[in-house]
Design a protein around this motif. Structure first.
Motif, PDB file in Angstrom:
ATOM      1  N   GLU A 135       6.668 -25.681  36.257  1.00 52.21           N
ATOM      2  CA  GLU A 135       6.603 -24.317  35.711  1.00 52.21           C
ATOM      3  C   GLU A 135       6.953 -23.308  36.816  1.00 52.21           C
ATOM      4  OE1 GLU A 135       6.262 -23.720  32.535  1.00 52.21           O
ATOM      5  OE2 GLU A 135       5.477 -25.635  31.826  1.00 52.21           O
ATOM      6  N   SER A 171      10.595 -23.383  37.306  1.00 49.42           N
ATOM      7  CA  SER A 171      11.221 -22.608  36.222  1.00 49.42           C
ATOM      8  C   SER A 171      11.165 -21.116  36.560  1.00 49.42           C
ATOM      9  CB  SER A 171      10.501 -22.823  34.889  1.00 49.42           C
ATOM     10  OG  SER A 171      10.432 -24.186  34.566  1.00 49.42           O
ATOM     11  N   TYR A 174      14.447 -18.684  37.007  1.00 50.74           N
ATOM     12  CA  TYR A 174      14.725 -17.487  36.208  1.00 50.74           C
ATOM     13  C   TYR A 174      14.772 -16.216  37.058  1.00 50.74           C
ATOM     14  CZ  TYR A 174      14.126 -20.771  32.390  1.00 50.74           C
ATOM     15  OH  TYR A 174      14.267 -21.857  31.549  1.00 50.74           O
ATOM     16  N   GLN A 209      11.073 -13.544  31.903  1.00 48.84           N
ATOM     17  CA  GLN A 209      10.973 -15.005  31.772  1.00 48.84           C
ATOM     18  C   GLN A 209      10.259 -15.607  32.994  1.00 48.84           C
ATOM     19  OE1 GLN A 209      11.752 -16.351  28.870  1.00 48.84           O
ATOM     20  NE2 GLN A 209      10.958 -18.316  29.598  1.00 48.84           N
ATOM     21  N   GLU A 248       6.849 -17.861  32.974  1.00 48.83           N
ATOM     22  CA  GLU A 248       6.691 -19.173  33.605  1.00 48.83           C
ATOM     23  C   GLU A 248       5.511 -19.194  34.565  1.00 48.83           C
ATOM     24  OE1 GLU A 248       8.036 -21.528  32.319  1.00 48.83           O
ATOM     25  OE2 GLU A 248       9.802 -20.693  31.360  1.00 48.83           O
ATOM     26  N   HIS A 297       2.542 -19.693  32.590  1.00 49.09           N
ATOM     27  CA  HIS A 297       2.399 -21.096  32.162  1.00 49.09           C
ATOM     28  C   HIS A 297       1.792 -21.939  33.290  1.00 49.09           C
ATOM     29  CE1 HIS A 297       6.058 -20.556  29.229  1.00 49.09           C
ATOM     30  NE2 HIS A 297       5.024 -19.803  28.919  1.00 49.09           N
ATOM     31  N   HIS A 313      17.549 -26.395  30.569  1.00 49.80           N
ATOM     32  CA  HIS A 313      16.313 -26.494  31.344  1.00 49.80           C
ATOM     33  C   HIS A 313      15.090 -26.488  30.432  1.00 49.80           C
ATOM     34  CE1 HIS A 313      13.670 -26.346  34.736  1.00 49.80           C
ATOM     35  NE2 HIS A 313      13.072 -25.282  34.234  1.00 49.80           N
ATOM     36  N   GLU A 314      15.108 -25.637  29.416  1.00 52.48           N
ATOM     37  CA  GLU A 314      13.962 -25.583  28.501  1.00 52.48           C
ATOM     38  C   GLU A 314      13.809 -26.895  27.734  1.00 52.48           C
ATOM     39  OE1 GLU A 314      11.418 -23.692  28.441  1.00 52.48           O
ATOM     40  OE2 GLU A 314      12.258 -22.417  29.978  1.00 52.48           O
ATOM     41  N   ILE A 342      12.075 -29.154  30.015  1.00 55.34           N
ATOM     42  CA  ILE A 342      10.640 -28.831  30.101  1.00 55.34           C
ATOM     43  C   ILE A 342       9.894 -29.321  28.857  1.00 55.34           C
ATOM     44  CG2 ILE A 342       8.954 -26.897  30.182  1.00 55.34           C
ATOM     45  CD1 ILE A 342      10.196 -27.495  32.919  1.00 55.34           C
ATOM     46  N   GLN A 376       6.889 -24.272  23.652  1.00 57.18           N
ATOM     47  CA  GLN A 376       8.231 -24.799  23.904  1.00 57.18           C
ATOM     48  C   GLN A 376       9.140 -24.643  22.687  1.00 57.18           C
ATOM     49  OE1 GLN A 376       8.101 -24.710  27.462  1.00 57.18           O
ATOM     50  NE2 GLN A 376       9.967 -25.709  26.768  1.00 57.18           N
ATOM     51  N   GLU A 434      10.205 -21.100  22.998  1.00 59.11           N
ATOM     52  CA  GLU A 434      11.107 -20.892  24.142  1.00 59.11           C
ATOM     53  C   GLU A 434      12.511 -21.377  23.804  1.00 59.11           C
ATOM     54  OE1 GLU A 434       9.846 -20.745  28.178  1.00 59.11           O
ATOM     55  OE2 GLU A 434       9.190 -19.062  26.994  1.00 59.11           O
TER      56      GLU A 434
HETATM   57 FE1  OFO Z   1       7.221 -22.886  30.793  1.00 59.43          FE
HETATM   58  O1  OFO Z   1       8.428 -22.851  29.462  1.00 59.43           O
HETATM   59 FE2  OFO Z   1      10.050 -22.415  30.179  1.00 59.43          FE
HETATM   60  O2  OFO Z   1      10.156 -23.621  31.463  1.00 59.43           O
END
Ligand code: OFO
Length: 170
Positions: free
Chosen positions: A18, A21, A25, A47, A51, A54, A94-95, A98, A128, A131
């Motif tokens: 996280e 991420s 971003y 974003q 993250e 998260h 990338h998402e 994740i 998710q 996202e």
């Molecule tokens: Fe944490 O959701 Fe994007 O990586």
């Protein structure tokens, strides 16, 4: 009850992902600022905040369970992209990575019968879905305007309106 070691390890790994991420971003945000697209820079900065929230939610969960949250080295993130479509293609990819990663964490929670963690992870499973949908929608819009001209300018203005709302607190 003490947490299973495999569970603890993969949750710490997820904190690291996280945070990676978040850095990715934030790097995209810097890229957009450099390309004179302040709206997209704002989108990516928000974003980044998401993250970090998260990562903190997992961090706090481990502390709540009486465990140590271990902050490991975060790998270096990318600095350059070809264009805005390229950035969002990377983001979407990338998402998806994740999502798979969260699914693996949930898999371990089931394996070791950690019901509290299964419960906590539901939030991430739902997050998710959002996202991926969100990023995919922006990517489609960018493709519609071929990532350039007035269309790109209009989208950039729209992205300016995104604000950070800490959904982990909801
Ligand atoms: Fe944490 O959701 Fe994007 O990586």
């Amino acid at each position: 009850m003490a947490m299973n070691n495999k569970m603890l390890d993969i949750l710490n790994e997820q904190i690291n992902r996280e945070m990676y991420s978040a850095n990715l971003y934030l790097s995209m945000s810097a890229y957009f600022t450099d390309k004179n697209l302040p709206g997209f820079a704002n989108y990516m900065r928000v974003q980044y905040q998401e993250e970090m929230s998260h990562a903190l939610k997992l961090f706090d969960y481990l502390l709540e369970r009486g465990e140590r949250a271990i902050l490991r080295e975060i790998k270096e993130v990318k600095l350059e992209w070809t264009n805005s479509i390229d950035v969002f293609e990377d983001t979407y990819e990338h998402e998806q990575f994740i999502t798979e990663s969260i699914n693996n964490v949930l898999g371990v929670a089931h394996e070791v019968k950690d019901y509290a963690t299964i419960n906590m992870l539901q939030w991430y499973i739902n997050e998710q879905v959002e996202e991926e949908a969100h990023v995919s929608a922006v990517l489609e819009q960018l493709k519609m305007v071929e990532g350039k001209g007035t269309g790109l300018f209009m989208l950039d203005r729209e992205m300016q309106g995104r604000v950070f709302v800490d959904s982990t607190q909801a």
